[in-house]
Motif scaffolding. Structure first.
Motif, PDB file in Angstrom:
ATOM      1  N   ALA A 170       0.836  -1.209   0.000  1.00  0.00           N
ATOM      2  CA  ALA A 170       0.000   0.000   0.000  1.00  0.00           C
ATOM      3  C   ALA A 170       0.874   1.265   0.000  1.00  0.00           C
ATOM      4  O   ALA A 170       0.571   2.257  -0.698  1.00  0.00           O
ATOM      5  N   GLU A 171       1.992   1.226   0.792  1.00  0.00           N
ATOM      6  CA  GLU A 171       2.882   2.390   0.806  1.00  0.00           C
ATOM      7  C   GLU A 171       3.540   2.601  -0.557  1.00  0.00           C
ATOM      8  O   GLU A 171       3.673   3.739  -1.035  1.00  0.00           O
ATOM      9  N   GLU A 172       3.966   1.477  -1.186  1.00  0.00           N
ATOM     10  CA  GLU A 172       4.554   1.592  -2.526  1.00  0.00           C
ATOM     11  C   GLU A 172       3.560   2.188  -3.506  1.00  0.00           C
ATOM     12  O   GLU A 172       3.897   3.071  -4.314  1.00  0.00           O
ATOM     13  N   LYS A 173       2.337   1.669  -3.422  1.00  0.00           N
ATOM     14  CA  LYS A 173       1.313   2.167  -4.342  1.00  0.00           C
ATOM     15  C   LYS A 173       1.002   3.627  -4.027  1.00  0.00           C
ATOM     16  O   LYS A 173       0.752   4.439  -4.929  1.00  0.00           O
ATOM     17  N   ASP A 174       1.005   3.946  -2.735  1.00  0.00           N
ATOM     18  CA  ASP A 174       0.768   5.344  -2.359  1.00  0.00           C
ATOM     19  C   ASP A 174       1.906   6.248  -2.928  1.00  0.00           C
ATOM     20  O   ASP A 174       1.658   7.351  -3.456  1.00  0.00           O
ATOM     21  N   SER A 204       3.770  10.054  -7.122  1.00  0.00           N
ATOM     22  CA  SER A 204       4.614  10.377  -8.291  1.00  0.00           C
ATOM     23  C   SER A 204       3.764  10.662  -9.517  1.00  0.00           C
ATOM     24  O   SER A 204       4.052  11.580 -10.295  1.00  0.00           O
ATOM     25  N   GLU A 205       2.720   9.893  -9.686  1.00  0.00           N
ATOM     26  CA  GLU A 205       1.836  10.108 -10.833  1.00  0.00           C
ATOM     27  C   GLU A 205       1.138  11.454 -10.698  1.00  0.00           C
ATOM     28  O   GLU A 205       0.923  12.162 -11.683  1.00  0.00           O
ATOM     29  N   LYS A 206       0.760  11.769  -9.440  1.00  0.00           N
ATOM     30  CA  LYS A 206       0.136  13.068  -9.232  1.00  0.00           C
ATOM     31  C   LYS A 206       1.105  14.198  -9.559  1.00  0.00           C
ATOM     32  O   LYS A 206       0.731  15.226 -10.138  1.00  0.00           O
ATOM     33  N   LYS A 207       2.382  14.052  -9.199  1.00  0.00           N
ATOM     34  CA  LYS A 207       3.386  15.074  -9.531  1.00  0.00           C
ATOM     35  C   LYS A 207       3.531  15.200 -11.033  1.00  0.00           C
ATOM     36  O   LYS A 207       3.655  16.312 -11.587  1.00  0.00           O
ATOM     37  N   THR A 208       3.535  14.022 -11.701  1.00  0.00           N
ATOM     38  CA  THR A 208       3.632  14.045 -13.176  1.00  0.00           C
ATOM     39  C   THR A 208       2.463  14.790 -13.789  1.00  0.00           C
ATOM     40  O   THR A 208       2.600  15.595 -14.718  1.00  0.00           O
ATOM     41  N   ALA A 209       1.256  14.497 -13.276  1.00  0.00           N
ATOM     42  CA  ALA A 209       0.055  15.177 -13.796  1.00  0.00           C
ATOM     43  C   ALA A 209       0.139  16.667 -13.516  1.00  0.00           C
ATOM     44  O   ALA A 209      -0.259  17.506 -14.354  1.00  0.00           O
ATOM     45  N   ALA A 210       0.666  17.043 -12.338  1.00  0.00           N
ATOM     46  CA  ALA A 210       0.794  18.480 -12.015  1.00  0.00           C
ATOM     47  C   ALA A 210       1.781  19.176 -12.989  1.00  0.00           C
ATOM     48  O   ALA A 210       1.539  20.290 -13.448  1.00  0.00           O
ATOM     49  N   LEU A 211       2.903  18.467 -13.264  1.00  0.00           N
ATOM     50  CA  LEU A 211       3.851  19.026 -14.226  1.00  0.00           C
ATOM     51  C   LEU A 211       3.219  19.184 -15.601  1.00  0.00           C
ATOM     52  O   LEU A 211       3.455  20.177 -16.301  1.00  0.00           O
ATOM     53  N   SER A 212       2.412  18.181 -15.981  1.00  0.00           N
ATOM     54  CA  SER A 212       1.744  18.252 -17.284  1.00  0.00           C
ATOM     55  C   SER A 212       0.789  19.433 -17.326  1.00  0.00           C
ATOM     56  O   SER A 212       0.717  20.155 -18.335  1.00  0.00           O
ATOM     57  N   ASP A 213       0.060  19.641 -16.265  1.00  0.00           N
ATOM     58  CA  ASP A 213      -0.867  20.781 -16.212  1.00  0.00           C
ATOM     59  C   ASP A 213      -0.085  22.112 -16.287  1.00  0.00           C
ATOM     60  O   ASP A 213      -0.498  23.060 -16.973  1.00  0.00           O
ATOM     61  N   MET A 217      -7.515   1.168 -10.486  1.00  0.00           N
ATOM     62  CA  MET A 217      -8.660   0.246 -10.338  1.00  0.00           C
ATOM     63  C   MET A 217      -8.187  -1.158 -10.025  1.00  0.00           C
ATOM     64  O   MET A 217      -8.755  -1.855  -9.166  1.00  0.00           O
ATOM     65  N   HIS A 218      -7.080  -1.578 -10.660  1.00  0.00           N
ATOM     66  CA  HIS A 218      -6.552  -2.919 -10.391  1.00  0.00           C
ATOM     67  C   HIS A 218      -6.067  -3.023  -8.964  1.00  0.00           C
ATOM     68  O   HIS A 218      -6.298  -4.014  -8.269  1.00  0.00           O
ATOM     69  N   TRP A 219      -5.356  -1.946  -8.543  1.00  0.00           N
ATOM     70  CA  TRP A 219      -4.854  -1.986  -7.154  1.00  0.00           C
ATOM     71  C   TRP A 219      -5.999  -1.949  -6.155  1.00  0.00           C
ATOM     72  O   TRP A 219      -5.951  -2.623  -5.129  1.00  0.00           O
TER      73      TRP A 219
END
Length: 950
Positions: free
Chosen positions: A836-840, A845-854, A914-916
């Motif tokens: 769960a911590e790894e996935k968190d 990281s994905e959220k940071k990537t999305a923020a950079l994209s925005d 969704m898979h996780w």
């Protein structure tokens, strides 16, 4: 409540006696057997046992209960004892109170519960809930002694005197049954304890002593029945009687103190006085004073009586006292009372010669008939001649009536009478005793020749004037009292006295006999009672006994008195045996012939009965056939009549049916008219109802139209207000829409221009981005595939671990496997938390990537807008174009590719998320299931601790 009388031999019910309302606890029978007294708690009743009818009834107050009512032995006195200690004596015949016993002294005043009387009826013993026993002298009517039992005796349950053959009825030994279950026997004169039966461990519940005092029957408290032999219990009681001299002290005339009357019972043996020389001399002198000389041995009777003195007493009073008559007779006849021998004779049953005795001698009392039948059968079993003796019932009947309650005494009295006073009666059997009748005729000829000549002149023999008196022993010509008075003298004298009595009876009756002329008159005279003084007959018999010459005196030809032998009865064969045997054989032959005749007659009667039955059946059949024929004809006529009646009834029914049909048609027509009228009325009513409904609807419509018009007016006003407001809003919205449309047109124009300018570059960049995106997508897919494979492996490992843990849990049943399961759960939980911590972390990281994209998209739009506003700035140097081409600076095509990549990345992130989430939900579900199983197992272990112990 009722009493039942049952015949002991045939077990037949004789009679019912009703009258008691409560249970009967005491029954006393008179010595003669004629009366009986039954006692209950509230009443006592006197019964006549000949008729089984109640004679008198004693009623008392409810507050004073009856303790016991009974007959005194050898007397006609009834003693009634009440619960208030009052004791009354009554005369049996008149029921007049004879006397009342005084109250006992206060120092020893006890409530009487149990009573006992000696056989001579002189002493009454009474006891109760105390260790004192009161002895009353009924002749002096006073208390003469109080016996104090040992201190361990607190209550007395039963009292009974021990009979003795040598005490003449004045019993000296008293049996006392106390509350401790021990029955003590004491001597009431010496107050010595002789012996006792029972013990504290084996106590006695109730006890009874045999009439002869030989045995004691006791019912023990444990339910067993014990029989004691008095002879083995004590030797003092069975010793020979003392000398016939008895010194009787006079009872005190004045009442003494109760302390003087009280005597304590002491243990020890009864000592008999030593027979010293002085006592012998004293006895001899007393006997001389009393009797006037030594008596002959034959005059000394049993029970302490003397025959010579009884004869003197009889001559002085003419008869024995009624109270002691039976006792004196038994002593005079010296009855052995052979109970065993008599029982053997009775056990043989009713003799065949006396089976139909009631047909020849119809007796009203069934009890008397049964006793007579058993007595005659016992005599017939004793000697065969008595079964053929026709006058034996007449001879035995008066004795049977007198001793009907003691069949043993009755049999022995009759047997003694036959042996002694019926000597030589059976030598001429079956004829009357000619020799005895000749003796009587000789004595009559000597003392009254005129009377004998009168008998001879009228052809009257001794078989007519002597034999009827002998064969009935005067029972037909004398009353009960006269007969008893006569036999007091007969049993006290030589057997010849009976023959002298026959002669004396004829001589005393000579006046009426000399007046008789016909033979029938003589027969009537000697078979019926006559007006004759029996005392004169007895005196004349004594006179004849003294004045008859020795050559014709019967005592010279008759033997002296011989008593029955003890143990077994003597053999009686003083009769012509060949005649009896011949008669027996003839009788047996006749009986057999009669049986054959009866069998043949029965067979003939059966055949005749069958023939008669067949004839009756035939006649019945013919009669039945005739009846059936007549019945058939009668029924045919009845059928014809019934048919005619049926035809007439059918005609009447047809007419009635036609009338009913016409009436039905009229009724139907009327009903149809009424129905049409009813339908018309209903339709009119329906029309009226519809008219009313239409009017109501029209009225409602008018009201609704008016209301609708008012509503429309109100709505019109509202719409006018709304239309004014809406026009201003629409104008404002139109202006805003025009401005927004202009802005959109400007932006679209700028964007289309930018797109047209950089289309070439965009294609290259797009191609490059597509390739890079494909590679990134492939790498992402590979990574997802690896993650999924790893997750599947990890799930498989977890599943196998759980399976292993479950298998291990089933195999191990101790606390260690629970710890391992918990450890495994904790490990799985730690791993899940790590995942769960790894996935968190990955999610962050994905959220940071999305923020950079925005941020890059916003920067791109702002730069484009800035470039659109400053076109001169678009001229860039070559190096810068190359740099831009190489992807260092963002361009429109690059931005499009970046946006597509961001969208693909966002899609893959959503799929991964969704898979996780699914994996996390599955894991949490398994953890919850595992926890639930552990909780269930822990509850089961708490409920079944013995499984944990195993």
């Amino acid at each position: 409540m009722f009493l039942t009388c049952v015949e002991t031999v045939t077990k037949e019910l004789v009679s019912w006696m009703r009258g008691h309302e409560s249970s009967v606890f005491s029954i006393s029978v008179h010595g003669s057997g004629r009366y009986a007294i039954t006692t209950s708690s509230d009443t006592a009743q006197l019964w006549d046992l000949d008729t089984f009818q109640r004679k008198r009834k004693l009623n008392i107050l409810q507050s004073v209960g009856i303790q016991k009512v009974f007959f005194l032995p050898l007397s006609n006195t009834i003693l009634s004892c009440f619960k208030d200690n009052s004791i009354f004596a009554w005369e049996c015949d008149t029921l007049v109170c004879k006397y009342q016993l005084p109250a006992p002294p206060e120092s020893s005043n006890i409530l009487y519960k149990v009573f006992a009387v000696t056989r001579d009826g002189r002493i009454l013993a009474a006891g109760g809930k105390s260790n004192h026993i009161h002895l009353w002298c009924l002749e002096a009517k006073q208390l003469f002694r109080i016996i104090q039992m040992p201190t361990k005796v607190r209550a007395i349950r039963h009292l009974e005197f021990l009979p003795d053959s040598f005490d003449a009825g004045s019993n000296q030994v008293l049996g006392v049954l106390s509350q401790d279950g021990i029955m003590r026997f004491i001597n009431i004169q010496t107050c010595k304890l002789l012996f006792e039966i029972g013990s504290l461990d084996d106590g006695i519940s109730s006890s009874v002593i045999s009439p002869h005092g030989r045995y004691i029957a006791s019912i023990m408290e444990n339910g067993s029945l014990n029989i004691y032999s008095v002879q083995t219990l004590t030797k003092e009681i069975n010793k020979p009687p003392p000398p016939l001299v008895k010194v009787i002290e006079d009872l005190p005339k004045k009442k003494g103190n109760s302390g003087d009357l009280k005597v304590k019972v002491t243990s020890g043996r009864v000592q008999r006085p030593a027979r010293s020389r002085e006592s012998k001399i004293q006895t001899r002198i007393l006997k001389q004073d009393l009797t006037g000389g030594f008596e002959k041995k034959e005059n000394e009777l049993s029970d302490g009586l003397n025959k010579k003195r009884l004869q003197i007493l009889l001559k002085g009073y003419g008869e024995f006292p009624t109270k002691y008559r039976m006792f004196i007779w038994r002593s005079l006849l010296q009855l052995p009372e052979n109970q065993t021998a008599f029982s053997n004779l009775i056990d043989k049953g009713i003799h065949v010669a006396f089976l139909n005795l009631q047909k020849k001698y119809p007796i009203k009392s069934r009890k008397l008939l049964r006793v007579l039948q058993r007595t005659l059968s016992a005599l017939a079993h004793w000697s065969a001649i008595f079964s053929d003796t026709p006058y034996l019932p007449l001879l035995a009947f008066p004795f049977v009536k007198l001793f009907q309650n003691n069949q043993l005494i009755c049999f022995e009295v009759v047997a003694t009478l036959i042996i002694n006073w019926c000597q030589h009666w059976f030598e001429y059997f079956p004829n009357p005793p000619i020799n005895i009748l000749s003796m009587i005729e000789n004595v009559l000829a000597f003392h009254d020749k005129e009377l004998l000549q009168h008998f001879i002149n009228h052809d009257v023999t001794s078989q007519l004037y002597a034999w009827p008196l002998l064969e009935t022993v005067f029972s037909e010509v004398l009353t009960r009292e006269e007969w008893l008075k006569l036999f007091d003298n007969v049993f006290s004298n030589h057997p010849s006295f009976l023959l002298m009595t026959v002669v004396a009876y004829n001589i005393c009756s000579r006046a009426p006999l000399l007046n008789c002329k016909r033979k029938d008159d003589f027969e009537y005279f000697f078979h019926h009672r006559n007006n004759l003084d029996i005392s004169a007959v007895i005196r004349e018999a004594y006179h004849l006994l003294d004045t008859t010459p020795a050559d014709i005196h019967p005592d010279s030809m008759l033997d002296a008195f011989v008593a029955l032998t003890k143990g077994q009865y003597p053999v009686f064969n003083q009769y012509p045996k060949f005649i009896v045997d011949y008669q027996t054989q003839e009788r047996e032959r006749i009986r057999n012939d009669e049986l054959d005749y009866l069998r043949e007659r029965q067979a003939v009667e059966e055949m005749q009965a069958e023939v008669d039955q067949q004839r009756v059946e035939d006649e019945a059949w013919y009669q039945k056939q005739e009846l059936l024929r007549r019945a058939e004809e009668t029924r045919r006529e009845i059928l014809l009549q019934e048919e005619e009646k049926m035809i007439q009834q059918r005609q009447r029914l047809a007419a009635v049916r036609r009338e009913l049909k016409v009436k039905e048609m009229h009724l139907q027509d009327a009903a149809r008219r009424r129905l049409l009228q009813l339908q018309q009325d209903q339709r009119e009513m329906e029309l009226r109802r519809l008219d009313d409904e239409i009017e109501r609807k029209v009225h409602m419509r008018d009201r609704e139209i008016a209301a609708t018009a008012k509503d429309l007016e109100m709505r019109h006003l509202e719409l006018e207000n709304l239309s004014r407001n809406q026009e201003a809003v629409a104008k404002e919205m139109k202006e805003n829409a025009d401005a927004y449309r202009q802005k959109v047109d400007v932006e679209e124009h700028m964007f289309h221009r930018l797109i047209g300018t950089d289309q070439t570059q965009n294609q290259k960049i797009h191609k490059l981005i597509e390739e890079n995106l494909a590679k990134a997508e492939q790498a992402c897919l590979n990574t997802d595939w690896r993650i999924q494979a790893l997750h599947k492996q990890r799930c498989s490992d977890l599943h196998r671990n759980e399976c292993y843990q479950e298998i291990a849990k089933l195999l191990r049943k101790n606390r260690k496997k629970e710890i391992e399961v918990l450890n495994a759960m904790m490990e799985g939980e730690a791993k899940k938390w790590e995942e769960a911590e790894e996935k968190d972390f990955h999610l962050k990281s994905e959220k940071k990537t999305a923020a950079l994209s925005d941020a890059s998209r916003r920067w791109f739009l702002e730069k484009e807008i800035h470039d659109a506003q400053h076109p001169c700035d678009k001229v860039v140097p070559k190096g810068r174009d190359e740099e831009f081409a190489s992807g260092c600076l963002p361009r429109a095509s690059q931005l499009n590719d970046i946006s597509e990549m961001e969208s693909l990345t966002q899609i893959s992130l959503n799929q991964r998320k969704m898979h996780w989430d699914a994996m996390e939900q599955d894991l949490m579900e398994r953890v919850r299931n595992l926890r639930q199983r552990l909780v269930t197992q822990a509850q089961n272990r708490c409920q079944t601790p013995h499984l944990l112990a195993t």
